[in-house]
Scaffold this motif. Structure first.
Motif, PDB file in Angstrom:
ATOM      1  N   LYS A 196       0.811  -1.223   0.000  1.00 47.41           N
ATOM      2  CA  LYS A 196       0.000   0.000   0.000  1.00 47.41           C
ATOM      3  C   LYS A 196       0.847   1.276   0.000  1.00 47.41           C
ATOM      4  CE  LYS A 196      -4.320  -1.850   1.849  1.00 47.41           C
ATOM      5  NZ  LYS A 196      -3.955  -3.250   2.042  1.00 47.41           N
ATOM      6  N   LEU A 197       2.126   1.142  -0.344  1.00 44.50           N
ATOM      7  CA  LEU A 197       2.997   2.314  -0.387  1.00 44.50           C
ATOM      8  C   LEU A 197       2.552   3.306  -1.457  1.00 44.50           C
ATOM      9  CD1 LEU A 197       6.483   0.588   0.018  1.00 44.50           C
ATOM     10  CD2 LEU A 197       5.324   2.067   1.683  1.00 44.50           C
ATOM     11  N   GLY A 198       1.903   2.814  -2.502  1.00 40.83           N
ATOM     12  CA  GLY A 198       1.474   3.690  -3.582  1.00 40.83           C
ATOM     13  C   GLY A 198       0.394   4.675  -3.189  1.00 40.83           C
ATOM     14  N   LEU A 199      -0.249   4.451  -2.030  1.00 39.06           N
ATOM     15  CA  LEU A 199      -1.310   5.361  -1.602  1.00 39.06           C
ATOM     16  C   LEU A 199      -0.776   6.623  -0.939  1.00 39.06           C
ATOM     17  CD1 LEU A 199      -3.857   2.800  -0.111  1.00 39.06           C
ATOM     18  CD2 LEU A 199      -4.083   4.064  -2.252  1.00 39.06           C
ATOM     19  N   THR A 200       0.343   6.519  -0.250  1.00 45.90           N
ATOM     20  CA  THR A 200       0.800   7.661   0.552  1.00 45.90           C
ATOM     21  C   THR A 200       2.250   8.052   0.325  1.00 45.90           C
ATOM     22  OG1 THR A 200       1.428   6.229   2.419  1.00 45.90           O
ATOM     23  CG2 THR A 200      -0.833   7.083   2.391  1.00 45.90           C
ATOM     24  N   ARG A 201       3.006   7.314  -0.484  1.00 42.07           N
ATOM     25  CA  ARG A 201       4.427   7.610  -0.653  1.00 42.07           C
ATOM     26  C   ARG A 201       4.814   7.677  -2.129  1.00 42.07           C
ATOM     27  NH1 ARG A 201       7.121   6.840   4.364  1.00 42.07           N
ATOM     28  NH2 ARG A 201       5.799   5.795   5.905  1.00 42.07           N
ATOM     29  N   GLU A 202       5.927   8.343  -2.381  1.00 42.46           N
ATOM     30  CA  GLU A 202       6.439   8.467  -3.742  1.00 42.46           C
ATOM     31  C   GLU A 202       7.316   7.260  -4.064  1.00 42.46           C
ATOM     32  OE1 GLU A 202       5.810  10.720  -6.078  1.00 42.46           O
ATOM     33  OE2 GLU A 202       4.365  11.732  -4.768  1.00 42.46           O
ATOM     34  N   VAL A 203       6.862   6.457  -5.005  1.00 46.87           N
ATOM     35  CA  VAL A 203       7.620   5.292  -5.460  1.00 46.87           C
ATOM     36  C   VAL A 203       7.798   5.420  -6.970  1.00 46.87           C
ATOM     37  CG1 VAL A 203       7.666   2.777  -5.619  1.00 46.87           C
ATOM     38  CG2 VAL A 203       6.645   3.874  -3.619  1.00 46.87           C
ATOM     39  N   ASP A 204       8.966   5.088  -7.450  1.00 46.79           N
ATOM     40  CA  ASP A 204       9.250   5.163  -8.890  1.00 46.79           C
ATOM     41  C   ASP A 204       8.637   3.935  -9.567  1.00 46.79           C
ATOM     42  OD1 ASP A 204      10.337   5.248 -11.452  1.00 46.79           O
ATOM     43  OD2 ASP A 204      12.249   6.083 -10.758  1.00 46.79           O
ATOM     44  N   GLU A 205       7.392   4.088 -10.001  1.00 42.06           N
ATOM     45  CA  GLU A 205       6.658   2.956 -10.588  1.00 42.06           C
ATOM     46  C   GLU A 205       7.285   2.484 -11.890  1.00 42.06           C
ATOM     47  OE1 GLU A 205       2.416   2.718 -10.563  1.00 42.06           O
ATOM     48  OE2 GLU A 205       2.241   4.384  -9.148  1.00 42.06           O
ATOM     49  N   GLU A 206       7.809   3.419 -12.686  1.00 44.90           N
ATOM     50  CA  GLU A 206       8.406   3.029 -13.967  1.00 44.90           C
ATOM     51  C   GLU A 206       9.625   2.146 -13.738  1.00 44.90           C
ATOM     52  OE1 GLU A 206      10.211   5.078 -18.050  1.00 44.90           O
ATOM     53  OE2 GLU A 206       9.271   6.320 -16.497  1.00 44.90           O
ATOM     54  N   ARG A 207      10.472   2.547 -12.786  1.00 42.46           N
ATOM     55  CA  ARG A 207      11.666   1.753 -12.497  1.00 42.46           C
ATOM     56  C   ARG A 207      11.290   0.403 -11.880  1.00 42.46           C
ATOM     57  NH1 ARG A 207      15.781   2.360  -8.552  1.00 42.46           N
ATOM     58  NH2 ARG A 207      14.662   4.120  -7.631  1.00 42.46           N
ATOM     59  N   LEU A 208      10.257   0.397 -11.047  1.00 40.95           N
ATOM     60  CA  LEU A 208       9.776  -0.854 -10.465  1.00 40.95           C
ATOM     61  C   LEU A 208       9.252  -1.784 -11.555  1.00 40.95           C
ATOM     62  CD1 LEU A 208       8.970  -2.710  -8.120  1.00 40.95           C
ATOM     63  CD2 LEU A 208       6.871  -1.349  -7.863  1.00 40.95           C
ATOM     64  N   SER A 209       8.514  -1.232 -12.507  1.00 37.98           N
ATOM     65  CA  SER A 209       7.978  -2.041 -13.604  1.00 37.98           C
ATOM     66  C   SER A 209       9.110  -2.637 -14.446  1.00 37.98           C
ATOM     67  CB  SER A 209       7.068  -1.191 -14.485  1.00 37.98           C
ATOM     68  OG  SER A 209       6.536  -1.955 -15.542  1.00 37.98           O
TER      69      SER A 209
END
Length: 482
Positions: free
Chosen positions: A459-472
């Protein structure tokens, strides 16, 4: 001989709980879920393990008693994931009278038998009421908090550890009764047989019944519940239960990264796909908290939202807020057994699984002797969470306070395997998410996409900045996922 004893359709909390109970009793189980585990209702709850104080107003005494007993069991079974929380109930004379609230809380304290959580008490002034406006007194009572999607995953992990097969991204295309068994065609290309079939598809329970060609006696009523995540409205680890003029209640709960979770709504819908908050729901929830808190919140302050469709047993209640949260298990024995699950709530899912497996065992002519009543969930085998957290920080001091708390809560004693003797967690994607944790979620918890990881497992995507592109990109290059 059939391939499986049970084919369970639906990877939400009910399906996963039934799979766990059945596997523990030695049944051969296949659970299929067309998306991800907890991808619908079971990741969109208010995150509470509670008896349901407001259900007493509708005389749901059996449901409340069962839920309170289960609350006590779950606190012991997953102390890392489920923990006590105080709830402040401000009093305003224009709503329910004080004597009614006091009587309801007294019943809530005692209807479940002996409880470990503190009993309710009246309050006047002080830090509990300081963030509120026009409130001089109220009450405090106890319930518990849970990470809902992770509880589903822990049920699935325990089921798999006892022999169940968990097949995510696998849809039931068709099934028919043939030769004393169910013959089912799955989207992964398999055709399997099972001695019994469980329809635990939640909002899709009616659709699956239709696909099976079965006319169910019970009915499902679809209710959307929506939530807001807003900047912190108050200090402290307690929550608020706010009575509204329409006699509904709204929770304000401390959430991740200095935010407050606000919910929920009860809006009737026609289709399971309508899981998206409306402008009217947003306005309702904002008005609910602005009615009570000194700190006012506007639409532009909203950090994130989420919605889920609850599939409730249709008891004919006129209003969505009055529809029972109890469950109904309908067993069709016109041939190989079919068990359809209507309603239920996350708090009582373990008990639902126990009852469901008992019904199926009788129908299949087998004995069940095991029970999950006193069984710890994976990661929950600890003396106390406080001691475990202290040991975690002593063993891996480089985690830091915030990350050690999050990971200890999420994984409990499984951290011994997840981190082990490592001196770091590898590549970081932001928000405290690392490559080692991602690898664990993919290899041990059926995660496949960034959404699985950021919206459900952590649930980090709800409240924190995560580099989704790099994760993907990491998922694609390391596991062929993304």
């Amino acid at each position: 001989m059939s391939d499986f004893d049970l084919l369970i359709v639906g990877g939400g909390i009910n399906g996963a709980a039934i799979a766990r109970e059945a596997a523990l009793n030695g049944l051969r189980v296949l659970l299929v879920e067309k998306n991800d585990l907890a991808s619908a209702t079971s990741s969109a709850s208010t995150k509470l393990i509670h008896g349901g104080l407001r259900y007493l107003e509708y005389y749901e005494f059996k449901l409340v008693r069962e839920a309170l007993i289960e609350r006590e069991r779950l606190l012991k079974a997953a102390p890392h994931l489920i923990y006590p929380m105080e709830f402040v109930l401000p009093h305003r004379n224009t709503l329910r009278p004080k004597w009614m609230i006091r009587a309801g809380l007294f019943l809530y304290d005692h209807i479940g038998g002996r409880m470990s959580l503190p009993k309710s008490r009246g309050i006047r002034g002080g830090h509990y009421l300081a963030p509120l406006k026009d409130v001089q007194d109220g009450f405090v009572y106890s319930d518990a908090w849970v990470d809902d999607a992770r509880l589903v995953v822990l049920n699935a992990i325990d089921a798999a550890a006892n022999g169940a097969e968990i097949a995510t991204r696998t849809e039931l295309l068709s099934a028919r009764r043939e030769g004393g068994a169910w013959r089912a065609t799955l989207s992964d290309g398999r055709e399997i047989t099972a001695r019994a079939l469980v329809n635990a598809a939640g909002p899709w329970v009616a659709e699956i019944a239709q696909r099976l060609g079965v006319n169910s006696k019970a009915g499902a009523r679809l209710i959307r519940g929506s939530h807001l995540i807003v900047p912190r409205l108050f200090e402290g680890s307690h929550a608020y239960i706010l009575q509204q003029p329409d006699r509904r209640i709204v929770f304000a709960i401390p959430y991740e990264n200095g935010t407050t979770l606000v919910g929920t709504t009860d809006v009737p819908v026609d289709r399971p796909t309508e899981a998206c908050i409306s402008d009217e729901e947003t306005d309702y929830l904002l008005a609910a908290v602005n009615r009570y808190f000194e700190k006012q919140t506007a639409r532009e302050d909203v950090i994130a939202t989420y919605s889920g469709i609850r599939s409730l047993y249709d008891d004919g209640a006129s209003e969505a807020r009055q529809v029972t949260r109890d469950y109904v298990l309908e067993l069709d024995e016109n041939g190989p057994p079919l068990l359809s699950v209507f309603g239920g709530k996350i708090t009582t899912a373990r008990h639902l699984g126990e009852v469901a497996v008992a019904k199926l065992a009788r129908a299949l002519g087998v004995n069940v002797s095991q029970s999950t009543k006193a069984r710890a969930f994976p990661g929950g085998d600890m003396e106390s969470f406080a001691l475990f957290l202290a040991r975690t920080r002593a063993r891996w001091p480089w985690l830091g306070e915030a990350l050690s708390l999050r990971m200890a809560r999420a994984y409990g004693t499984l951290l011994d395997t997840l981190i082990g003797e490592r001196g770091d967690l590898g590549e970081e994607f932001g928000g405290g998410l690392s490559a080692v944790e991602v690898d664990w979620l993919v290899t041990r918890e059926w995660a496949r996409t960034t959404e699985d990881i950021l919206r459900r497992r952590t649930k980090l995507g709800l409240t924190r900045e995560v580099d989704e592109e790099r994760l993907s990109l990491y998922l694609q290059s390391n596991a062929g996922l993304g």
